[in-house]
Design an enzyme around this catalytic site. Structure first.
Site, PDB file in Angstrom:
ATOM      1  N   LYS A  26      12.459   8.313   5.474  1.00  0.00           N
ATOM      2  CA  LYS A  26      12.569   8.130   3.794  1.00  0.00           C
ATOM      3  C   LYS A  26      11.776   9.104   3.420  1.00  0.00           C
ATOM      4  CE  LYS A  26      11.139   6.084   0.649  1.00  0.00           C
ATOM      5  NZ  LYS A  26      10.609   6.518  -0.716  1.00  0.00           N
TER       6      LYS A  26
ATOM      7  N   GLU B  67      -1.777   6.554   7.989  1.00  0.00           N
ATOM      8  CA  GLU B  67      -2.714   7.674   7.624  1.00  0.00           C
ATOM      9  C   GLU B  67      -2.629   7.491   5.965  1.00  0.00           C
ATOM     10  OE1 GLU B  67      -4.195  10.379   5.691  1.00  0.00           O
ATOM     11  OE2 GLU B  67      -2.329  11.675   6.113  1.00  0.00           O
TER      12      GLU B  67
ATOM     13  N   CYS C 163      -5.279  14.012   0.807  1.00  0.00           N
ATOM     14  CA  CYS C 163      -5.761  12.878   1.146  1.00  0.00           C
ATOM     15  C   CYS C 163      -7.214  13.132   1.774  1.00  0.00           C
ATOM     16  CB  CYS C 163      -5.024  12.324   2.133  1.00  0.00           C
ATOM     17  SG  CYS C 163      -4.808  12.983   3.590  1.00  0.00           S
TER      18      CYS C 163
ATOM     19  N   GLU D 258     -10.167   6.118  -4.874  1.00  0.00           N
ATOM     20  CA  GLU D 258      -9.773   7.660  -4.483  1.00  0.00           C
ATOM     21  C   GLU D 258      -8.765   7.938  -5.826  1.00  0.00           C
ATOM     22  OE1 GLU D 258      -7.033   9.894  -1.220  1.00  0.00           O
ATOM     23  OE2 GLU D 258      -6.534   7.886  -1.695  1.00  0.00           O
TER      24      GLU D 258
END
Length: 490
Positions: free
Chosen positions: A181, A256, A289, A385
């Site tokens: 996806k 992750e 990230c 973040e």
């Protein structure tokens, strides 16, 4: 609907890829380029029926693919790597327009790495999946890596093709079948990948692509009772949703997730090197990230470090990512742009000092946000973040304080330290809470090394043997030395 779009001169099929054929959808969603916020195409929007069809195709294809000798699967993946390398320019052009990342990065690094994801795991499968027998009390123990089954892979928009193939490569090499996806904000290179894998000889149903939103396509995929593994790269809140959906089926997960990684700069560091590493954190407009968004600098050199960083970051050239001279492009979407700007505005209101940037690039307009350096950061921007071209600088007095502050986070994805003292490098790297620690370097990792994070940065490790531990069911078969009616045992 029109099933094709021409994206910067490259023809892209906008339908799903299920069971070795293109499957249209009655519904579509808009794919918008961050470069100018113009619609690129209307892409097929999948739902539960498309997911069911893709999982069924993957399940049907699994026995034959799993039974194929490892060397034959690996040969197909090496042909796929060849196909990627032959289409680096097309893939680079499409992904640049789709998510705004730099075309020079794709041509020189990202797309060659995509090919390597197939080639390296094809090579490694031939080594790792043939484990030597063990012996205990005259009994022979045969350890085998059996393919796990159907793998659902959900990937993010910041590096969609590279991060997808990092999971697809080992999954296919292990003998699993895949339902991908792709991200709705950057779905197009997944469609091109389906073409490449088909041309390389991947059988029908072994690799499938269902496009769509997380709610309509991702949710039924992660809750599907016939999925055997789920690999996801993305945000912590979405990971929580996936974990809850997968829990009733007891499906192993590889997550992750995000990070709030520190960059520690000690007073004995090579300051030129430290600043170069710091400037790298603005790569891909900070939408990485692993980015070291929290810069912790020893107080004695903080002013000089900050001044040098501001000077170098101010010289970054913003603009169209299709221009090889561009250093920083636009953010991926209007929603993400407003999220980042909200973080910065609240930080300034909370007392942060703007050393550079601090807002949109008014000259370019659109989704272009200036490289931003903040000192005296408040709690929110120090701990959450941001995922944009924003870094904060704080000071520390000594090594114990540096480690304490670096570990003061719910995340644990990565950490970077710059020092001229080898013994300090050993001490500090050992004490940092992170899945990856870089010392006097950044963004270096062999595909056979483990990758993953601690805390809210994820679950599990992938890379090399760790990938096959996840994408396989490891079996130990113990053979007795007695009870045999022939003399061939042993």
């Amino acid at each position: 609907m029109d099933h094709f779009a021409t994206v910067d001169g490259v023809r892209v099929d906008l339908r799903h890829w299920i069971g070795g054929r293109r499957v249209p959808s009655d519904r579509t969603f808009a794919d918008v380029s961050p470069i100018d916020e113009q619609e690129i195409a209307r892409v097929a929007a999948g739902g539960p029926d498309d997911v069911d069809a893709a999982v069924a195709a993957a399940r049907a294809a699994f026995p034959a693919w799993a039974a194929l000798p490892v060397a034959e699967r690996s040969a197909i993946l090496r042909r796929a790597a060849d196909g990627i390398e032959a289409r680096i320019e097309d893939l680079s052009r499409v992904e640049t327009l789709d998510n705004g990342s730099l075309i020079r990065s794709h041509r020189r690094g990202v797309m060659p790495r995509v090919a390597l994801n197939f080639r390296a795991f094809a090579d490694y499968a031939e080594k790792q999946l043939g484990h030597p027998d063990l012996s205990v009390r005259n009994h022979r123990e045969r350890i085998t890596y059996d393919p796990a089954g159907v793998v659902a892979i959900i990937t993010p928009w910041n590096a969609p093709l590279m991060l997808a193939t990092w999971r697809i490569g080992p999954a296919l090499a292990a003998g699993d079948t895949v339902v991908l996806k792709p991200p709705e904000w950057a779905p197009l290179t997944a469609s091109l990948l389906a073409d490449v894998l088909h041309e390389a000889g991947v059988p029908a149903g072994v690799f499938n692509v269902v496009q769509g939103t997380g709610a309509d396509a991702g949710a039924p995929l992660t809750a599907h009772e016939d999925v055997d593994r789920i690999a996801f790269t993305g945000s912590v809140p979405t990971a929580g949703v996936i974990a809850r959906a997968a829990a009733p089926n007891i499906v192993p997960l590889s997550f992750e997730l995000g990070g709030k990684s520190p960059l520690l700069v000690f007073e004995d560091a090579d300051l030129d090197l430290a600043v170069d590493i710091a400037v790298e954190q603005f790569d891909n407009a900070g939408q990485v990230c692993l980015k070291a968004a929290r810069m912790l600098v020893q107080a004695s050199i903080a002013d000089e470090f900050t001044a040098r960083l501001v000077e170098k970051a101010a010289a970054l050239r913003q603009g169209d990512p299709r221009d090889e001279r561009t250093d920083q492009s636009a953010l991926v979407s209007r929603r993400h742009f407003e999220r980042i700007d909200g973080f910065v505005r609240r930080a300034i209101a909370d007392g942060a000092t703007v050393k550079l940037g601090g807002g949109p690039n008014e000259e370019l307009g659109g989704l272009y946000y200036r490289p931003t350096v903040l000192t005296d950061p408040g709690e929110e921007i120090r701990t959450e973040e941001v995922f944009g071209p924003v870094v904060t600088i704080e000071t520390f007095a000594d090594e114990p304080e540096a480690v304490e502050r670096a570990n003061d986070t719910r995340f644990g994805l990565a950490a970077t330290l710059v020092t001229g003292d080898r013994s300090r490098a050993e001490r500090v790297s050992h004490r940092l809470n992170a899945g990856t620690v870089w010392v006097n370097c950044f963004f270096v990792r062999d595909l056979e090394a483990p990758f993953g994070g601690n805390g809210r940065s994820g679950i599990g490790r992938e890379g090399g043997p760790w990938s096959f531990d996840f994408y396989c069911d490891v079996k130990n078969s113990v053979f007795s030395p007695v009870g045999w009616k022939d003399s061939t045992h042993g």
